[in-house]
Scaffold this motif. Structure first.
Motif, PDB file in Angstrom:
ATOM      1  N   SER A  14       0.831  -1.211   0.000  1.00 10.96           N
ATOM      2  CA  SER A  14       0.000   0.000   0.000  1.00 10.96           C
ATOM      3  C   SER A  14       0.862   1.257   0.000  1.00 10.96           C
ATOM      4  O   SER A  14       0.482   2.269  -0.604  1.00 10.96           O
ATOM      5  CB  SER A  14      -0.966   0.002   1.186  1.00 10.96           C
ATOM      6  OG  SER A  14      -0.259   0.023   2.405  1.00 10.96           O
ATOM      7  N   ASP A  17       1.814   1.938  -3.525  1.00 13.00           N
ATOM      8  CA  ASP A  17       0.682   2.531  -4.250  1.00 13.00           C
ATOM      9  C   ASP A  17       0.518   4.006  -3.906  1.00 13.00           C
ATOM     10  O   ASP A  17       0.255   4.834  -4.785  1.00 13.00           O
ATOM     11  CB  ASP A  17      -0.609   1.772  -3.950  1.00 13.00           C
ATOM     12  CG  ASP A  17      -0.636   0.381  -4.570  1.00 13.00           C
ATOM     13  OD1 ASP A  17       0.098   0.148  -5.557  1.00 13.00           O
ATOM     14  OD2 ASP A  17      -1.396  -0.473  -4.069  1.00 13.00           O
ATOM     15  N   LYS A  20       3.263   6.000  -5.685  1.00 21.71           N
ATOM     16  CA  LYS A  20       2.971   6.149  -7.118  1.00 21.71           C
ATOM     17  C   LYS A  20       1.843   7.169  -7.332  1.00 21.71           C
ATOM     18  O   LYS A  20       1.881   7.941  -8.284  1.00 21.71           O
ATOM     19  CB  LYS A  20       2.620   4.794  -7.727  1.00 21.71           C
ATOM     20  CG  LYS A  20       3.849   3.894  -7.894  1.00 21.71           C
ATOM     21  CD  LYS A  20       3.544   2.620  -8.632  1.00 21.71           C
ATOM     22  CE  LYS A  20       3.224   2.802 -10.057  1.00 21.71           C
ATOM     23  NZ  LYS A  20       4.309   2.926 -11.003  1.00 21.71           N
ATOM     24  N   GLU A  21       0.879   7.183  -6.427  1.00 19.35           N
ATOM     25  CA  GLU A  21      -0.211   8.161  -6.522  1.00 19.35           C
ATOM     26  C   GLU A  21       0.327   9.583  -6.289  1.00 19.35           C
ATOM     27  O   GLU A  21      -0.049  10.514  -7.006  1.00 19.35           O
ATOM     28  CB  GLU A  21      -1.283   7.826  -5.484  1.00 19.35           C
ATOM     29  CG  GLU A  21      -2.517   8.699  -5.560  1.00 19.35           C
ATOM     30  CD  GLU A  21      -3.563   8.279  -4.541  1.00 19.35           C
ATOM     31  OE1 GLU A  21      -4.047   9.162  -3.804  1.00 19.35           O
ATOM     32  OE2 GLU A  21      -3.885   7.076  -4.491  1.00 19.35           O
ATOM     33  N   LYS A  55       7.519  -2.007  -8.474  1.00 19.38           N
ATOM     34  CA  LYS A  55       6.163  -2.576  -8.545  1.00 19.38           C
ATOM     35  C   LYS A  55       6.157  -3.865  -9.366  1.00 19.38           C
ATOM     36  O   LYS A  55       5.559  -4.864  -8.960  1.00 19.38           O
ATOM     37  CB  LYS A  55       5.201  -1.554  -9.145  1.00 19.38           C
ATOM     38  CG  LYS A  55       3.775  -2.050  -9.232  1.00 19.38           C
ATOM     39  CD  LYS A  55       2.839  -1.059  -8.645  1.00 19.38           C
ATOM     40  CE  LYS A  55       1.410  -1.551  -8.719  1.00 19.38           C
ATOM     41  NZ  LYS A  55       0.793  -1.557  -7.428  1.00 19.38           N
TER      42      LYS A  55
END
Length: 163
Positions: A14, A17, A20-21, A55
Motif C-alpha cells: 500500500s 501505491d 505512485k499516486e 512494482k
C-alpha cells in the motif's frame, strides 16, 4: 498475525501505491513541472522509473518468496520517498532534497536486487513503460531547453537595445 500473513499483507504494497499516486499528482501539475530545472526533471523521471521497476518486481513473484526484513526495509524507504513526494514543492526546488531523494531511490534499487527476478509479461510491459517514460522525459527536457533559449534570447535582445 502469523509470519505468512505479515508477508502477504505487508504495508509495503500500500505504501508503494501511495508513492505512485503522489508521483502521479506531481506529474499532472503541468505548471509545477514547467518550473523545474534539469536536475529536478531528472529526479522526477528517475523516481517514476524506480517505483515502476519495484512494482513489477514485487508483483511478479509469490509474496512468500520475499523476506519480511526486506519488505520492512523497502517500506521504510517508500515511506520516506512518499513524504518527499507529498512535499514536492520543497523537495523538487532544493538540490539537497533531491540528493536525499536519489539516495533513497538508490537504496530501493539495492533492495530490489535481492528480489528474485522472473521474466514475464509484466517485465516486458515495464520495458514499454520505461521507453514511454523516456520519451516523456525527452519532451520535458526539450521544454526546459526551449525555456532557457527563450530567456537567453530575451536577455540578448535587451542588451542589444541598451547598446
Amino acid at each position: 498475525m502469523s509470519l505468512i500473513n505479515q508477508i502477504i499483507n505487508h504495508p509495503m504494497y500500500s505504501t508503494l501505491d501511495k508513492a505512485k499516486e503522489s508521483l502521479e499528482n506531481i506529474e499532472n501539475n503541468e505548471e509545477f513541472i514547467s518550473s523545474l530545472d534539469e536536475y529536478a526533471i531528472q529526479a522526477l523521471n528517475r523516481t517514476r522509473a524506480v517505483l515502476s521497476h519495484l512494482k513489477v518486481r514485487i508483483n511478479s513473484i509469490d509474496p512468500l518468496l520475499l523476506r519480511k526484513a526486506l519488505q520492512d526495509q523497502i517500506n521504510t524507504e517508500l515511506n520516506n520517498i512518499n513524504n518527499q513526494l507529498i512535499g514536492f514543492e520543497t523537495t523538487f526546488k532544493n538540490h539537497n532534497n533531491l540528493d536525499n531523494l536519489n539516495q533513497r531511490l538508490d537504496n530501493i534499487l539495492a533492495y530490489t536486487s535481492q528480489i528474485i527476478n522472473l521474466i514475464n509479461e509484466d517485465s516486458i510491459e515495464t520495458i514499454r513503460e520505461t521507453v514511454t517514460s523516456f520519451r516523456k522525459s525527452v519532451g520535458q527536457q526539450k521544454s526546459f531547453l526551449e525555456r532557457q533559449q527563450e530567456e537567453f534570447l530575451e536577455k540578448s535582445s535587451q542588451r542589444r537595445k541598451k547598446q
